[in-house]
Design an enzyme around this catalytic site. Structure first.
Site, PDB file in Angstrom:
ATOM      1  N   ARG A   8       0.795  -1.230   0.000  1.00 13.75           N
ATOM      2  CA  ARG A   8       0.000   0.000   0.000  1.00 13.75           C
ATOM      3  C   ARG A   8       0.832   1.287   0.000  1.00 13.75           C
ATOM      4  O   ARG A   8       0.301   2.377  -0.169  1.00 13.75           O
ATOM      5  CB  ARG A   8      -0.967   0.007   1.200  1.00 13.75           C
ATOM      6  CG  ARG A   8      -2.181  -0.884   0.948  1.00 13.75           C
ATOM      7  CD  ARG A   8      -3.254  -0.587   1.970  1.00 13.75           C
ATOM      8  NE  ARG A   8      -3.010  -1.284   3.218  1.00 13.75           N
ATOM      9  CZ  ARG A   8      -3.413  -0.837   4.411  1.00 13.75           C
ATOM     10  NH1 ARG A   8      -4.055   0.314   4.509  1.00 13.75           N
ATOM     11  NH2 ARG A   8      -3.177  -1.531   5.496  1.00 13.75           N
ATOM     12  N   THR A  83       4.140 -14.422  10.372  1.00 10.81           N
ATOM     13  CA  THR A  83       5.003 -13.838  11.402  1.00 10.81           C
ATOM     14  C   THR A  83       5.748 -14.914  12.203  1.00 10.81           C
ATOM     15  O   THR A  83       6.887 -14.697  12.623  1.00 10.81           O
ATOM     16  CB  THR A  83       4.179 -12.954  12.363  1.00 10.81           C
ATOM     17  OG1 THR A  83       3.053 -13.710  12.827  1.00 10.81           O
ATOM     18  CG2 THR A  83       3.672 -11.703  11.672  1.00 10.81           C
ATOM     19  N   ASP A 106       8.093  -1.675  10.874  1.00 10.51           N
ATOM     20  CA  ASP A 106       7.208  -0.605  10.391  1.00 10.51           C
ATOM     21  C   ASP A 106       6.409   0.035  11.528  1.00 10.51           C
ATOM     22  O   ASP A 106       5.433   0.719  11.285  1.00 10.51           O
ATOM     23  CB  ASP A 106       6.268  -1.133   9.301  1.00 10.51           C
ATOM     24  CG  ASP A 106       5.420  -2.298   9.783  1.00 10.51           C
ATOM     25  OD1 ASP A 106       5.595  -2.747  10.923  1.00 10.51           O
ATOM     26  OD2 ASP A 106       4.570  -2.761   8.995  1.00 10.51           O
ATOM     27  N   GLU A 164      -6.684 -14.470  15.557  1.00 12.87           N
ATOM     28  CA  GLU A 164      -6.570 -13.495  14.478  1.00 12.87           C
ATOM     29  C   GLU A 164      -7.960 -13.103  13.969  1.00 12.87           C
ATOM     30  O   GLU A 164      -8.882 -13.925  13.996  1.00 12.87           O
ATOM     31  CB  GLU A 164      -5.735 -14.068  13.326  1.00 12.87           C
ATOM     32  CG  GLU A 164      -4.273 -14.235  13.671  1.00 12.87           C
ATOM     33  CD  GLU A 164      -3.611 -12.935  14.102  1.00 12.87           C
ATOM     34  OE1 GLU A 164      -3.764 -11.924  13.407  1.00 12.87           O
ATOM     35  OE2 GLU A 164      -2.958 -12.921  15.162  1.00 12.87           O
ATOM     36  N   ASN A 392      34.629  44.901   6.375  1.00 12.93           N
ATOM     37  CA  ASN A 392      33.326  45.214   5.804  1.00 12.93           C
ATOM     38  C   ASN A 392      33.358  44.826   4.330  1.00 12.93           C
ATOM     39  O   ASN A 392      34.168  45.327   3.559  1.00 12.93           O
ATOM     40  CB  ASN A 392      33.027  46.711   5.961  1.00 12.93           C
ATOM     41  CG  ASN A 392      31.549  46.980   5.726  1.00 12.93           C
ATOM     42  OD1 ASN A 392      30.952  46.438   4.793  1.00 12.93           O
ATOM     43  ND2 ASN A 392      30.960  47.799   6.572  1.00 12.93           N
TER      44      ASN A 392
HETATM   45  C1  UD1 Z   1      -0.071  -9.170  13.290  1.00 15.07           C
HETATM   46  C2  UD1 Z   1      -0.550 -10.126  14.390  1.00 15.07           C
HETATM   47  C3  UD1 Z   1      -1.835  -9.578  14.981  1.00 15.07           C
HETATM   48  C4  UD1 Z   1      -1.626  -8.182  15.504  1.00 15.07           C
HETATM   49  C5  UD1 Z   1      -1.077  -7.276  14.403  1.00 15.07           C
HETATM   50  C6  UD1 Z   1      -0.704  -5.934  14.953  1.00 15.07           C
HETATM   51  C7  UD1 Z   1       0.170 -12.315  13.631  1.00 15.07           C
HETATM   52  C8  UD1 Z   1      -0.253 -13.608  13.031  1.00 15.07           C
HETATM   53  N1  UD1 Z   1      -0.786 -11.424  13.806  1.00 15.07           N
HETATM   54  O1  UD1 Z   1      -1.062  -9.211  12.286  1.00 15.07           O
HETATM   55  O2  UD1 Z   1      -2.267 -10.420  16.035  1.00 15.07           O
HETATM   56  O3  UD1 Z   1      -2.842  -7.650  16.010  1.00 15.07           O
HETATM   57  O4  UD1 Z   1       0.103  -7.859  13.822  1.00 15.07           O
HETATM   58  O5  UD1 Z   1      -0.328  -5.088  13.903  1.00 15.07           O
HETATM   59  O6  UD1 Z   1       1.324 -12.148  13.971  1.00 15.07           O
HETATM   60  N2  UD1 Z   1       6.090  -9.976   8.471  1.00 15.07           N
HETATM   61  C9  UD1 Z   1       7.216 -10.640   8.063  1.00 15.07           C
HETATM   62  N3  UD1 Z   1       7.093 -11.843   7.455  1.00 15.07           N
HETATM   63  C10 UD1 Z   1       5.884 -12.421   7.242  1.00 15.07           C
HETATM   64  C11 UD1 Z   1       4.729 -11.733   7.671  1.00 15.07           C
HETATM   65  C12 UD1 Z   1       4.870 -10.522   8.279  1.00 15.07           C
HETATM   66  O7  UD1 Z   1       8.339 -10.158   8.243  1.00 15.07           O
HETATM   67  O8  UD1 Z   1       5.862 -13.523   6.685  1.00 15.07           O
HETATM   68  C13 UD1 Z   1       6.250  -8.685   9.135  1.00 15.07           C
HETATM   69  C14 UD1 Z   1       5.535  -7.562   8.416  1.00 15.07           C
HETATM   70  O9  UD1 Z   1       6.394  -6.943   7.501  1.00 15.07           O
HETATM   71  C15 UD1 Z   1       5.176  -6.644   9.570  1.00 15.07           C
HETATM   72  C16 UD1 Z   1       4.955  -7.585  10.743  1.00 15.07           C
HETATM   73  O10 UD1 Z   1       5.633  -8.773  10.401  1.00 15.07           O
HETATM   74  O11 UD1 Z   1       6.246  -5.792   9.900  1.00 15.07           O
HETATM   75  C17 UD1 Z   1       3.498  -7.860  11.017  1.00 15.07           C
HETATM   76  O12 UD1 Z   1       2.934  -8.443   9.869  1.00 15.07           O
HETATM   77  P1  UD1 Z   1       1.485  -8.115   9.388  1.00 15.07           P
HETATM   78  O13 UD1 Z   1       1.201  -8.832   8.159  1.00 15.07           O
HETATM   79  O14 UD1 Z   1       1.262  -6.643   9.424  1.00 15.07           O
HETATM   80  O15 UD1 Z   1       0.677  -8.807  10.573  1.00 15.07           O
HETATM   81  P2  UD1 Z   1      -0.864  -8.711  10.769  1.00 15.07           P
HETATM   82  O16 UD1 Z   1      -1.529  -9.697   9.908  1.00 15.07           O
HETATM   83  O17 UD1 Z   1      -1.283  -7.311  10.680  1.00 15.07           O
END
Ligand code: UD1
Ligand code: CA
Length: 472
Positions: A8, A83, A106, A164, A392
């Site tokens: 995004r 994650t 981020d 989630e 000056n």
């Molecule tokens: C995650 C949490 C959620 C929480 C939310 C808060 C999980 C499964 N869920 O959800 O409970 O409320 O954050 O913002 O953890 N990332 C990686 N590799 C991956 C996936 C993600 O490095 O394979 C990084 C992303 O770049 C980001 C962070 O992990 O910095 C969180 O990932 P994101 O996809 O935003 O998690 P959410 O689904 O929002």
């Protein structure tokens, strides 16, 4: 975690490298870890990994004096399977006795104090936990609209799981307002055990880090939720709009800190600090000023409206009038005590101005030293010059410091008076106390105390009639 794509942002630049207050988002997170005196930082990269990893080389050690150099290692997560999968990649680098703080690259505005409290919560002695091997501590907050977030599921007070959003039941979605922030503190020993048990049988087909909560409960390890109220501390950047919102939040925070130190800001909403601004007592700053890099303002310094000021030291009592641009870059800029600068002045790298120096409108100074009381008040250029006390320097005069290949120095000794519109062709020395007549192009050194004039002699033709147009 810094492997995510950041679709995004609609940008070529990996999301975590976008700048907030002049620093990459990821750098904010690394600097916060440094403030906590972390043993090590492991950055999980994926999308744009080469660029992100290259940026980290220049990130350590931080420019922030409060932070210490800390070892940064990178691991790659390819592809990105969630994650939990992300954190799995880091496990081989983590010592068993470590406490692991999981942060997102981020999420830039988490306060070190908040994380210290989370760490304390994970280590508090626990009479119910006979294993006494630390706890899993989750940073949580209540949200009016928790859509999209992982929900904290409790039985009574005890945390049972994180579900989630996409996996939650309609009841859970409607009732649970407490969300997981994305930040946790977890003993490495347990993390290794729990992550080995993850599967991806869920709505998104991902390995969820958040599933370790139910494993902790199953293993009798206590799970504590450290709830905070400041949403901005755990807010992530997913879009340019969110980036701008967090930029404002950061700037507001900085403005409040400055005002608490006594700095008078004409309008805290119209200040941007992209670096370190240190102010002594009784500094005042008018609207729409931008400070970059390291800037130090001495006692009683006044900064007028619309100035951009980077990498410089401004000594006590100096006044910088509106629309002045100062950028010291690597060489720095010094403005001496009681100096008057601007309006519309430009000080470039290596401008070293002594006390009571006056630099007026449309005057540019680069790599030049001006001793106490020297003045260049209008439309002038001083480059690669050494200017003595009380000199000056007249309106419209310039140092011709560049011959097309090399730069040369101009030395103007004390008490010299350079008239208006002079060209001083360097290398050249103007002897102390001398005077250069207006409009001179000076190519040879001038002796002390003398008047030097180097321009065409004025000729007058009496009764001169201008040419007339011929009739057609
Ligand atoms: C995650 C949490 C959620 C929480 C939310 C808060 C999980 C499964 N869920 O959800 O409970 O409320 O954050 O913002 O953890 N990332 C990686 N590799 C991956 C996936 C993600 O490095 O394979 C990084 C992303 O770049 C980001 C962070 O992990 O910095 C969180 O990932 P994101 O996809 O935003 O998690 P959410 O689904 O929002
Ligand atoms: Ca997210």
């Amino acid at each position: 975690m810094a492997a995510g794509k950041g679709t995004r942002m609609k940008s070529q630049l990996p999301k975590v490298l976008h700048l907030l207050a002049g620093r990459a988002l990821l750098r904010h997170v690394v600097d916060t870890a440094a403030q906590l005196a972390a043993r090590q930082v492991v950055v999980i990269t994926g999308h744009g990994a080469d660029q992100v990893e290259a940026s980290l080389v220049s990130m350590a050690p931080s420019a922030d004096e409060a932070s210490v150099a800390l070892p940064i290692q990178c691991v790659r997560q390819e592809p990105q399977l969630g994650t939990g999968h992300a954190v799995q990649q880091a496990l081989p680098l983590l010592a068993d006795d470590a406490l692991v703080l999981v942060l997102s690259g981020d999420v830039p505005l988490t306060r070190a104090d908040t994380l210290r409290q989370l760490i304390a919560a994970s280590q508090a002695s626990d009479t119910n936990n006979s294993k006494d091997s630390g706890r899993l501590a989750l940073l949580t907050l209540d949200m009016a609209d928790p859509t999209g977030y992982g929900r904290i599921v409790r039985e009574g007070e005890a945390v049972q799981a994180i579900v989630e959003h996409k996996d939650a039941t309609p009841e859970q979605r409607a009732q649970l307002r407490e969300v997981y922030s994305g930040i946790m503190a977890v003993p490495a020993r347990w993390l290794k055990i729990w992550l080995a048990r993850l599967d991806n049988r869920n709505a998104q087909g991902e390995y969820y880090l958040t599933d370790i909560v139910k494993f902790a409960v199953a293993d009798g390890v206590s799970v504590v939720a450290h709830k905070i109220s400041a949403a901005v501390e755990v807010a992530g950047v997913n879009s340019p709009v969110q980036l701008a919102e967090l930029e404002r939040a950061f700037q507001q925070r900085t403005a409040l800190e400055l005002m608490e130190q006594g700095v008078r800001l004409a309008d805290p909403a119209r200040l941007d600090v992209r670096g370190q601004l240190n102010c002594a007592q009784d500094v005042s700053i008018d609207v729409n000023c931008v400070f970059e890099g390291r800037v130090r303002l001495g006692e009683g310094v006044k900064i007028g409206a619309h100035c951009v000021i980077a990498n410089c030291v401004i000594e006590a009592g100096a006044v910088v009038h509106p629309f002045t641009h100062i950028d010291g870059e690597k060489l720095g800029v010094t403005v001496g005590e009681g100096a008057l600068i601007g309006p519309f002045a430009r000080l470039r790298p290596g401008a070293q101005l002594g006390a009571q120096v006056h630099i007026g409108n449309f005057v540019e100074v680069k790599n030049s030293t001006l001793a106490r009381g020297a003045k260049a008040n209008h439309l002038a250029y001083l480059g690669d010059a050494t200017v003595g006390e009380r000199v000056n320097y007249g309106a419209g005069s310039i140092t011709a410091n560049y011959d097309g290949a090399n730069k040369h120095r101009t030395v103007i000794e004390a008490d010299v008076h350079v008239g208006s519109n002079c060209v001083l062709i360097a290398p050249i020395t103007l002897g102390a106390g001398g005077t250069v007549g207006g409009g001179s192009t000076v190519t040879k050194d001038t002796p002390p105390g003398a008047l030097t004039v180097a321009r065409g002699k004025q000729v007058t033709v009496a009764n001169w009639t201008r040419p007339q147009k011929k009739p057609k």
